[in-house]
Every structure is written in structure tokens, then in C-alpha cells.
Motif scaffolding. Structure first.
Motif, PDB file in Angstrom:
ATOM      1  N   GLY A 379      57.976  19.868  20.037  1.00 38.58           N
ATOM      2  CA  GLY A 379      57.820  21.323  20.053  1.00 38.58           C
ATOM      3  C   GLY A 379      57.486  21.821  21.444  1.00 38.58           C
ATOM      4  O   GLY A 379      56.325  21.797  21.859  1.00 38.58           O
ATOM      5  N   VAL A 380      58.500  22.290  22.189  1.00 41.08           N
ATOM      6  CA  VAL A 380      58.262  22.689  23.582  1.00 41.08           C
ATOM      7  C   VAL A 380      57.310  23.884  23.669  1.00 41.08           C
ATOM      8  O   VAL A 380      56.515  23.981  24.623  1.00 41.08           O
ATOM      9  CB  VAL A 380      59.585  23.021  24.306  1.00 41.08           C
ATOM     10  CG1 VAL A 380      60.422  21.769  24.497  1.00 41.08           C
ATOM     11  CG2 VAL A 380      60.379  24.104  23.583  1.00 41.08           C
ATOM     12  N   SER A 404      65.510  15.052  25.613  1.00 38.11           N
ATOM     13  CA  SER A 404      65.701  14.480  24.270  1.00 38.11           C
ATOM     14  C   SER A 404      65.084  13.091  24.212  1.00 38.11           C
ATOM     15  O   SER A 404      65.324  12.255  25.087  1.00 38.11           O
ATOM     16  CB  SER A 404      67.184  14.430  23.928  1.00 38.11           C
ATOM     17  OG  SER A 404      67.727  15.728  23.843  1.00 38.11           O
ATOM     18  N   ASN A 405      64.321  12.867  23.173  1.00 39.85           N
ATOM     19  CA  ASN A 405      63.466  11.680  23.200  1.00 39.85           C
ATOM     20  C   ASN A 405      64.056  10.491  22.465  1.00 39.85           C
ATOM     21  O   ASN A 405      65.011  10.602  21.699  1.00 39.85           O
ATOM     22  CB  ASN A 405      62.057  12.014  22.687  1.00 39.85           C
ATOM     23  CG  ASN A 405      62.024  12.401  21.227  1.00 39.85           C
ATOM     24  OD1 ASN A 405      62.622  11.745  20.379  1.00 39.85           O
ATOM     25  ND2 ASN A 405      61.301  13.474  20.906  1.00 39.85           N
ATOM     26  N   PHE A 628      64.186  23.869  18.647  1.00 36.68           N
ATOM     27  CA  PHE A 628      63.946  22.590  17.983  1.00 36.68           C
ATOM     28  C   PHE A 628      64.376  21.422  18.875  1.00 36.68           C
ATOM     29  O   PHE A 628      65.151  21.575  19.814  1.00 36.68           O
ATOM     30  CB  PHE A 628      64.679  22.530  16.651  1.00 36.68           C
ATOM     31  CG  PHE A 628      64.108  23.452  15.601  1.00 36.68           C
ATOM     32  CD1 PHE A 628      62.771  23.382  15.240  1.00 36.68           C
ATOM     33  CD2 PHE A 628      64.910  24.400  14.976  1.00 36.68           C
ATOM     34  CE1 PHE A 628      62.240  24.225  14.280  1.00 36.68           C
ATOM     35  CE2 PHE A 628      64.388  25.254  14.011  1.00 36.68           C
ATOM     36  CZ  PHE A 628      63.049  25.171  13.661  1.00 36.68           C
ATOM     37  N   THR A 629      63.887  20.231  18.528  1.00 30.07           N
ATOM     38  CA  THR A 629      64.042  19.033  19.357  1.00 30.07           C
ATOM     39  C   THR A 629      65.130  18.117  18.833  1.00 30.07           C
ATOM     40  O   THR A 629      65.196  17.841  17.628  1.00 30.07           O
ATOM     41  CB  THR A 629      62.706  18.263  19.399  1.00 30.07           C
ATOM     42  OG1 THR A 629      61.751  19.016  20.146  1.00 30.07           O
ATOM     43  CG2 THR A 629      62.861  16.887  20.040  1.00 30.07           C
ATOM     44  N   GLU A 630      65.947  17.631  19.759  1.00 27.26           N
ATOM     45  CA  GLU A 630      66.861  16.523  19.464  1.00 27.26           C
ATOM     46  C   GLU A 630      66.110  15.225  19.736  1.00 27.26           C
ATOM     47  O   GLU A 630      65.632  14.992  20.844  1.00 27.26           O
ATOM     48  CB  GLU A 630      68.101  16.608  20.335  1.00 27.26           C
ATOM     49  CG  GLU A 630      68.990  15.371  20.279  1.00 27.26           C
ATOM     50  CD  GLU A 630      69.531  15.076  18.902  1.00 27.26           C
ATOM     51  OE1 GLU A 630      69.277  13.955  18.390  1.00 27.26           O
ATOM     52  OE2 GLU A 630      70.202  15.955  18.320  1.00 27.26           O
ATOM     53  N   MET A 631      65.995  14.390  18.693  1.00 28.72           N
ATOM     54  CA  MET A 631      65.264  13.134  18.851  1.00 28.72           C
ATOM     55  C   MET A 631      65.976  11.982  18.144  1.00 28.72           C
ATOM     56  O   MET A 631      65.344  11.057  17.650  1.00 28.72           O
ATOM     57  CB  MET A 631      63.823  13.281  18.342  1.00 28.72           C
ATOM     58  CG  MET A 631      63.672  13.911  16.995  1.00 28.72           C
ATOM     59  SD  MET A 631      61.931  14.245  16.621  1.00 28.72           S
ATOM     60  CE  MET A 631      62.095  15.238  15.133  1.00 28.72           C
ATOM     61  N   CYS A 666      60.387  28.659  17.537  1.00 28.15           N
ATOM     62  CA  CYS A 666      60.404  28.557  16.070  1.00 28.15           C
ATOM     63  C   CYS A 666      59.485  27.445  15.588  1.00 28.15           C
ATOM     64  O   CYS A 666      59.592  26.994  14.452  1.00 28.15           O
ATOM     65  CB  CYS A 666      61.820  28.370  15.554  1.00 28.15           C
ATOM     66  SG  CYS A 666      62.919  27.386  16.553  1.00 28.15           S
ATOM     67  N   GLY A 667      58.574  27.010  16.465  1.00 27.24           N
ATOM     68  CA  GLY A 667      57.568  26.052  16.040  1.00 27.24           C
ATOM     69  C   GLY A 667      58.041  24.616  16.174  1.00 27.24           C
ATOM     70  O   GLY A 667      59.023  24.299  16.844  1.00 27.24           O
ATOM     71  N   MET A 668      57.316  23.745  15.514  1.00 25.30           N
ATOM     72  CA  MET A 668      57.504  22.314  15.653  1.00 25.30           C
ATOM     73  C   MET A 668      58.755  21.837  14.903  1.00 25.30           C
ATOM     74  O   MET A 668      59.122  22.380  13.869  1.00 25.30           O
ATOM     75  CB  MET A 668      56.260  21.606  15.101  1.00 25.30           C
ATOM     76  CG  MET A 668      56.154  20.154  15.432  1.00 25.30           C
ATOM     77  SD  MET A 668      56.056  19.785  17.205  1.00 25.30           S
ATOM     78  CE  MET A 668      54.518  20.578  17.661  1.00 25.30           C
ATOM     79  N   THR A 669      59.379  20.789  15.440  1.00 22.81           N
ATOM     80  CA  THR A 669      60.491  20.127  14.757  1.00 22.81           C
ATOM     81  C   THR A 669      59.885  19.181  13.738  1.00 22.81           C
ATOM     82  O   THR A 669      59.532  18.042  14.042  1.00 22.81           O
ATOM     83  CB  THR A 669      61.371  19.375  15.767  1.00 22.81           C
ATOM     84  OG1 THR A 669      61.672  20.253  16.848  1.00 22.81           O
ATOM     85  CG2 THR A 669      62.660  18.899  15.115  1.00 22.81           C
ATOM     86  N   THR A 670      59.760  19.676  12.529  1.00 26.64           N
ATOM     87  CA  THR A 670      59.026  18.965  11.485  1.00 26.64           C
ATOM     88  C   THR A 670      59.510  19.452  10.135  1.00 26.64           C
ATOM     89  O   THR A 670      60.288  20.401  10.043  1.00 26.64           O
ATOM     90  CB  THR A 670      57.504  19.213  11.656  1.00 26.64           C
ATOM     91  OG1 THR A 670      56.772  18.357  10.773  1.00 26.64           O
ATOM     92  CG2 THR A 670      57.142  20.654  11.367  1.00 26.64           C
TER      93      THR A 670
END
Length: 871
Positions: A379-380, A404-405, A628-631, A666-670
Motif C-alpha cells: 500500500g503505497v 513490484s515485489n 493497488f500493488t502488483e506482487m 484506495c488503501g491496502m492491497t488486501t
């Protein structure tokens, strides 16, 4: 004692190298730090356990993180960068086509071993492939598609035509993973692969004790160490020292006069010329403690005379959910079963350890005006908010860019080292990188909650469930993280995907001096599933029906009320999933069955937001900005496919990225929500772009223009709210899984039927479910993160007992498509549901095999687990 450097010469990727080096240095460090060869990754150095660092030495695969550089003198070293061009093209094609790379962190090492294998044996059998993969770990794929990739590559190398690549980018097609080839070949740079001119390195000084009063911190020896630029302690923090995603209870640095709360507490930060110097100096810091007895169990934490870990006490949260008269329902039940079920603490073991780079912006007066953070975060915008608080800055002075992690699984939600790294950069006025070793990673980030569940379940004579009462006690560890929500989620899913007219659920999250626990794939739901599914097995035996029939008779349907009180008024495919696995279950000699349900979105009264901005950057490039995050889950690829579907433009036009420079918070990628919420936002934005094109414009005419999409689900109600029509979540995923054992009690096959709503990308979807099953089997049988007296006993990756490729059974996935009318193309989030039924299904299979009803995870006493540990 210093060691004299020696001239060491070797051939690297067909080029001669000659350097003055400490002969003890590991080859991996020389490649990465001195020669900027970053395809070999540091996943566990110097443990030589994960395989990410594999290179070829004279054509033979070796683990470079444990190999002294002196050992390669006069030899030929090959990394992915030096592989023959045609092979690079073919291996990338094979792995991307099959989905053999997800986050990609482990993949270059596997590619190197594959190169050696095919050089010796151009047509390897499946057992031969599994044998050579033994040194390698992958936390994303479940290995299924890695094996398929190697098989495909072998066929291509033998002259078979390469498969056709999907190019339309439309929804439902197997569009290749965004940046897939660069992940496979190691060309993509993760945070720890990035170098910045003038960059310093930070190391952390952790607490030696889980609970101790810090009486003094002497940084003098560290500050005097050659190469050290600064030593930072709590007194140097200019802003707020306590941060957190929800509760602000986690100190970025523990101060003199405070108690440590776990062995992951940070007492000081050393900034030096290089990482080795920083770490060596950090160990010179002398700390005077008054050691105190730690609280190591939730039960002890709740005792009236227990010392308070936090000012408000040791009970973080208490969730209550009641419907109907449970006492009366149980009294009138034909059958009642009870039991206590215990689940363990689990390490995420994302393949990429934590790393962060903070780069200060220096103004014309030489002062730090702002800072850019390169982060692996989930979540940036949460990183931005917390770092700004630590520095005492306005939000806009901190910008965060996602790199991206290499896997997250919930373990990269909390601020880990971003705060300390940013503080170091701001105070030193220079770029700073901080990266953790695997042992340091074990100490710092939150784990999956161990939960003890006391449960009582009743049913009538025909097997229809009448009531469930459950009490769950979760070990929160030292800090809140999102633990209150994990236990809340466990409460809301305590009845599984079944009709239960009367429920009485209470859950508690309790602080201890153990390592913190937070989000991990499943988020409390898989813990609850282990208990309720076990009760269904016991009731089925009393009623005289099999496990499938017990679940069929109780499975939720449209119009039924879920555990939280929400009436499920939209179509879903739970019963279709059960039908899909019925014959498999009944046809197997030793099989277990379990169902699963998992919320999509935060819900429970929290807003679920999706935001996206499409910007025409050039006549042939459109950026997709998302929060949102690409992981590794393929979110960026789904963004591209959604944009293609709605705009009609080809996939190569689109470039997704995540940072804080555009307001897409938009908050955490969860909560398995990125595809649903981000997809809805991209749909809106892409339709606006399409409308502009339909008006006769070309992309060249639209350069600089932005097209925004915003979605908000704001109608959900809090858990246990006294409202007539509770609606706790936007949507849910549903599944039924069967685990089959062979005649020796070993894992043989898993059949997983999942209602996914709509298949957006079959390759990515299959990889997500297979990877989740791999994680679920480890959770069921072997994995445990052992903590005793607040001290971590699981010291190495090997101690985790993760399943490797040769440990995995056959996996068959069946995708049920029952579209949800509120989601993009009807799709449901699948990131977590894949492992919810796996452990209870495995327990059921083991009970079918040996008659033992197991109540504690992991089930290491089982023949299935013993076979894995022996292998």
C-alpha cells in the motif's frame, strides 16, 4: 582481524574479470555489489537453501550465496545475463506461456538450473525435472507450471513449434504476464537490485530480549567504526515515533526508558558506506537492559495481574456475533460435537526479503525538501502517510513508488523498514538503502496468527446444522497490525459456507511479547475453517452419511443467511463446486473434503474503493495509474486486459504503475479485492478513453489527457450490527476441495473446484489457485514458525519445512463461473480462497486413512507429513 585482499580472476558471461577481493566474500555479493549482475537473487544468504542465487560454474549449477569467491578463480561463471540469446528467448517464452513465473523472484535461479539440465538431457522426464528442482523454493506457483514450463522449453529446444501467444488482450484470454519475460530472465530490478549514485546503507540494531526495560544505549563504538556516517536512535525522530495501519502502537525506534515488546523491536539504525560495515557497526552498539519476564501466551496476557504490554491493556479486540438461541438449539439437537482446535504461527516466506531505498530531494539551499521512497509495499499511500508522520512533514513532501515485489501474501502490509530508511535519508541528506537478511526478516514482519478455537456444533437427525458456538483466542504478538480485523474476520466466517440458524461467536486478539501477527493469506478464515470443517466430519459420522453429503445438505444457497447475518441475494456456485468434486471424493479410497468461503473486500462497514487514471503519455503509450500493488498475482496484467477490453486498444499500448504522484488512494492491497475494485475503476476510465476515440480522436490528439475511474462500495455494515438487513461484504469466493492420499498415506492428488465468477485470464487464475494449495498443504502438514519464551527458534529457511516441487501432489483445478453482477465481468477475488479448505480437507483425508481425528496444526505426526520431511 582484517584479511588481505587477493587478485581473483575468472570468466563471467564469457568476459574476463580480475579484481582485488576478500577471498572469503561470497560470489553472490561480488556479482551483485561489485559487478552489477543482479539476476541471481538474495533470498536467504548465506543459508544456500532457497535456490534464488543459482549460477553456473563451468556449466554446473551452484548456489552462489554460500560460495566463497576464491572458489571460482580460473573458472567460468554464467548468470542469466550471459545465457545464449536464443535460449533466453525460448526460456522466457516457455515460462511466460505456462505461467511458470508469478512474482518472478525465484525464477532466474530456476532458469539457470534448467539450462544445465537441458544441456545434459534434452528430453528430461517429469521425475528428473522434479529431482533437479529440489534445491529451489517457490512460494507463488505451487511448482505445477514451473514443471510445465521446463517440459515445454525442452520440446521447443528439440524443434517443436512454440505455442501461439495471445495478443488481443481481451478478457478471458491468456494474455502473457505483464513484464513476464523480464521477470523470467532476471532483467527486472527489485528494490534491492536498484543502485542510486551516492547511496549509503542502513542496518538495524534489534532488541536482544522480548521484554526488557532499556536503561541505556551506547552508540559510541558504532559511531567510531570506520565508514559509519551516523547512528540514529529514538531521540532523532522529528515527528511521531509510534505508527501503525490501524492502532498507532508500533515504535519505529524504542527509546531509553521504554520496554521492548518483542525481539523484532529496533533500538538504533546505523548508516554507513556499505551494508557489511553498517551491520558490523550495529553489533557494536551496547545496550543496558533490565530483563523482564515476557508474556508468551494470550491466556497469560488476559490474567488480571499480567503486566500491560500497551497502556490500554493486553486485549486488543473482542468481536461478538450472535443470532438465534444457541442454547435451545443445541439442547434440541440430535447430535452435538465439541472440540478444541489449534493453529500455528506461520512465516510468509515471500521469496524477496524486505528492502527499501529513500532518496532525498535537496533544495538550492542544501536542505532536504522532500523524499522519494522506492518500496515493496502492499500500500503505497499507507507508506506515504506513516513516513510523513515519522518525519513530521506534510504528506506531499513524501512520494512513494511501488517496485513490484517478490511476493507479499499480507506480510508487506505493515511498515517494516520504510520508516527507518526514510529517517536515515532525511537526516543524512543522502540516498539510503536498507535491506534485511532472511533472519532479520523473520524477526521483523508480522506472521499468521496462531488461534485456539473451542467450538461446539449441533445438527438434527438428518444432518442439518442447528447451531454453532465458538470461542477463539488469537495471539496478537507485540503490536496490533491488523490483528483486530483478522479475529473479526475469523468470527464472521466461523460457520463456514453453511446454513446455521443459531450462532454464538466470540473472538479475542491478545497482545503478547511474541513476534507480531498480522495479515496473511486467508486472514483468519483458514483458521476458522479448520475447526468448523472438522466438526462437520464428526457430525457426518454420527448421522451416518459421508462428508460430501453432510456438506451438500448444509451448503449455502441464494437467499440463505451467512454467518455474519448477510442474506446472500446474488448468484454463487458453491453447490456447483460440490457437484464437481462429488465423484472424485466418493471414488477415492482415502479422501477428505472441505468447503471454503472468503470475503472479497474489507467490508464490515469499511469503504472499499477502486481508483484508476489512464493517461495518454505519447501517441503509442497509455499509462494506467492504480493504487493497488502488483506482487505476483497478476494484477497489472488484469488492468491491461480490462483496458484492452473496454478501449479496444492493443495490450502493448498500456503501462501500469503504482505511486503516490496521482491521487488513486484506495488503501491496502488486501482482502482479495484488487482485481474487483481496481478492475471496476479501470473499466470506467477505459470507457471514457473509448468515448474520446469514438468521437474521432486519435491517441496523438489525446496526449496529456487523463481519464479517471472511481468506484466506491460504502454500503457494508459492521460485524454484529443490530440492523435488519446486514450486508457485511461486497461479494465472496466459494470453493470445494478434495485431498486424496495413496495407500501409504502420502499426498496423491488435490482436486479444487472454485467459483471464480468469471475467468479473466486462465493462466494467471490457475497459478493463483495452485500456489494457494501449495501454501495450504504446508500449513496443514509441515510449516511452523516456532517461538519459545518470546525468542524465535525457527532460525533458517530450512527450519520452516516448506514444500518443494517433489513434495507436491497432482493438482486438478475446476473453475465454476457464476458471475457476480456487481463485479468486473462477474469475477470474484481468488487470492486467498485457494487455501481456505486445504488444511481441513487434508485432515479429513488423514482421518480416512488412519482413523485419527487431528486437532492441531501442523499435522507433523501424519504419514503425509513424515513423507515430506523425510524427502
Amino acid at each position: 582481524m582484517s584479511i588481505a585482499k587477493e587478485r581473483i580472476a575468472f570468466v563471467l558471461n564469457d568476459q574476463p574479470v580480475s579484481r582485488m577481493l576478500d577471498p572469503r566474500r561470497k560470489l553472490l555479493d561480488v556479482l551483485r555489489d561489485d559487478l552489477d549482475i543482479t539476476s541471481p537473487k538474495n533470498g536467504c544468504a548465506p543459508q544456500a537453501t532457497c535456490g534464488c542465487c543459482t549460477v553456473l560454474i563451468d556449466g554446473k549449477p551452484k548456489l552462489s550465496c554460500g560460495l566463497p569467491v576464491a572458489k571460482v578463480a580460473g573458472r567460468h561463471v554464467t548468470t542469466a545475463e550471459g545465457l545464449e540469446a536464443r535460449f533466453r528467448e525460448q526460456v522466457a517464452e516457455a515460462f511466460v506461456h505456462t505461467g511458470g513465473a508469478q512474482c518472478g523472484f525465484c525464477t532466474p535461479g530456476i532458469v539457470m538450473r534448467t539450462a544445465a539440465l537441458l544441456n545434459e538431457n534434452p528430453d528430461p522426464s517429469r521425475p528428473e525435472i522434479l529431482r533437479v528442482l529440489r534445491p529451489h523454493l517457490c512460494r507463488c506457483t505451487g511448482y505445477v507450471r514451473i514443471v510445465e514450463a521446463i517440459q515445454l522449453l525442452a520440446r521447443i529446444r528439440r524443434g517443436e513449434a512454440a505455442p501461439t501467444t495471445e495478443k488481443s488482450g481481451k478478457i478471458g484470454t491468456p494474455l502473457p504476464r505483464y513484464r513476464g519475460a523480464s521477470l523470467v530472465l532476471g532483467d527486472f530490478r527489485y528494490v534491492n537490485d536498484i543502485k542510486v549514485d551516492g547511496m549509503l546503507h542502513a542496518a538495524l540494531r534489534f532488541s536482544d530480549h522480548p521484554r526488557a526495560l532499556v536503561k541505556a544505549i551506547d552508540t559510541t563504538p558504532a559511531a567510531a567504526h570506520p565508514g559509519v556516517h551516523r547512528v540514529i536512535t529514538a531521540t532523532d525522530v522529528p515527528g511521531e515515533r509510534y505508527i501503525g495501519l490501524i492502532a498507532q502502537d508500533w515504535p519505529v525506534l524504542v527509546a531509553i526508558g521504554e520496554e521492548t515488546r518483542c525481539v523484532g523491536d529496533v533500538l538504533a539504525v546505523v548508516v554507513a558506506d556499505d551494508a557489511d560495515t553498517a551491520r558490523a557497526a550495529a553489533q557494536l552498539i551496547e545496550i543496558d537492559y533490565e530483563v523482564r519476564t515476557p508474556i508468551t501466551s494470550p491466556a497469560d496476557g488476559l490474567k488480571p495481574d499480567a503486566p500491560r504490554i500497551h497502556p490500554d491493556g493486553n486485549l486488543l479486540s473482542h468481536s461478538v456475533l450472535r443470532r438465534g438461541d444457541v442454547d435451545e438449539a443445541l439442547k434440541n439437537s440430535a447430535h452435538v460435537v465439541s472440540g478444541t482446535y489449534k493453529t500455528q504461527r506461520i512465516e510468509h516466506m515471500f521469496m524477496e526479503p524486505e528492502a527499501c531505498i529513500a532518496v532525498p530531494n535537496i533544495d538550492d539551499k542544501g536542505l532536504v525538501a522532500g523524499l522519494k521512497l522506492f518500496s515493496q509495499t502492499q500500500g503505497v499511500f499507507d507508506d506515504q502517510r506513516q513516513v510523513a508522520k515519522i518525519l513530521g512533514w506534510e504528506l506531499e513532501r513524501v512520494q512513494v513508488e511501488l517496485v513490484s515485489n517478490g511476493g507479499g501474501f499480507g506480510g508487506k502490509e505493515d511498515l517494516s523498514i520504510q520508516g527507518q530508511t526514510s529517517l536515515a535519508a532525511a537526516l543524512c541528506g543522502k540516498p539510503v538503502k536498507c535491506s534485511l537478511t532472511r533472519a532479520e526478516s523473520f524477526r521483523l514482519h508480522p506472521k499468521r496468527h496462531p488461534i485456539e478455537i473451542d467450538i461446539t456444533t449441533g445438527c438434527d437427525a438428518d444432518g442439518h446444522i442447528t447451531a454453532i458456538r465458538a470461542r477463539m483466542l488469537g495471539d496478537k504478538g507485540a503490536y496490533a497490525s491488523v490483528g483486530a480485523k483478522v479475529l473479526e474476520r475469523a468470527a464472521g466466517h466461523a460457520t463456514g459456507p453453511y446454513k446455521v440458524p443459531a450462532v454464538d461467536i466470540e473472538t479475542r486478539a491478545v497482545y503478547t511479547n511474541n513476534p507480531p501477527c498480522g495479515a496473511m493469506r486467508g486472514f483468519g478464515v483458514n483458521q476458522a475453517a479448520f475447526a468448523v470443517e472438522a466438526c462437520l466430519n464428526k457430525l457426518a459420522a454420527k448421522v451416518g452419511i459421508d462428508g460430501w453429503e453432510m456438506r451438500w445438505r448444509n451448503a449455502l444457497d441464494v437467499g440463505d443467511q451467512f454467518c455474519t447475518g448477510q442474506v446472500l441475494d446474488k448468484p454463487f456456485g458453491l453447490k456447483r463446486a460440490l457437484e464437481a468434486v462429488r465423484d472424485t471424493y466418493r471414488g477415492a479410497k482415502y479422501a477428505g473434503i472441505a468447503c471454503g468461503v472468503k470475503n472479497v473486500g474489507l467490508g464490515n462497514g469499511a469503504p472499499d474503493l477502486g481508483k484508476a487514471v489512464l493517461k495518454v503519455e505519447t501517441p503509442d503509450r497509455v499509462s494506467i495509474r492504480t493504487g493497488f500493488t502488483e506482487m505476483g498475482q497478476g494484477y497489472f496484467t488484469i488492468c491491461v486486459q480490462t483496458a484492452c477490453e473496454e478501449s479496444g486498444l492493443p495490450p502493448q499500448i498500456f503501462a501500469p504503475r503504482t505511486d503516490t504522484s496521482v491521487e488513486v488512494n484506495c488503501g491496502m492491497t488486501t482482502a482479495s479485492r484488487a482485481t474487483v475494485l481496481g478492475g471496476l475503476a479501470v473499466m470506467q476510465a477505459a470507457r471514457k478513453l473509448r468515448a474520446a476515440l469514438d468521437d474521432g480522436k486519435q491517441l496523438a490528439d489525446l496526449v496529456g489527457q487523463e481519464f479517471r475511474g472511481d468506484y466506491a462500495c460504502t454500503y457494508t455494515t459492521p460485524l454484529g450490527a443490530d440492523v435488519p438487513n446486514a450486508k457485511t461484504h461486497l461479494t465472496y469466493g466459494f470453493a470445494a476441495q478434495v485431498v486424496i492420499l495413496d495407500d501409504d498415506g502420502k499426498l496423491k492428488k488435490v482436486v479444487a473446484a472454485h467459483d471464480v465468477g468469471h475467468v479473466l485470464n486462465p493462466t494467471l487464475l490457475g497459478g493463483q489457485i495452485e500456489g494457494a494449495i501449495h501454501m495450504g498443504l504446508g500449513y496443514a502438514l509441515t510449516e511452523d514458525f516456532v517461538v519459545e519464551g518470546g525468542h524465535i527458534k525457527t532460525q533458517t529457511v530450512r527450519d520452516l519445512h516448506l514444500l518443494r516441487a517433489h513434495d507436491m501432489p497432482e493438482i486438478e483445478t475446476i473453475f465454476i463461473e457464476e458471475p457476480d453482477p456487481e463485479t468486473p465481468y462477474g469475477a470474484r477475488g481468488v487470492g486467498e480462497i485457494g487455501l481456505v479448505p486445504t488444511a481441513p480437507a487434508t485432515a479429513g483425508a488423514l482421518e480416512a486413512f488412519d482413523g485419527i481425528h487431528r486437532t492441531t496444526l501442523p499435522m507433523r505426526d501424519s504419514p503425509a507429513a513424515k513423507a515430506i520431511v523425510r524427502s
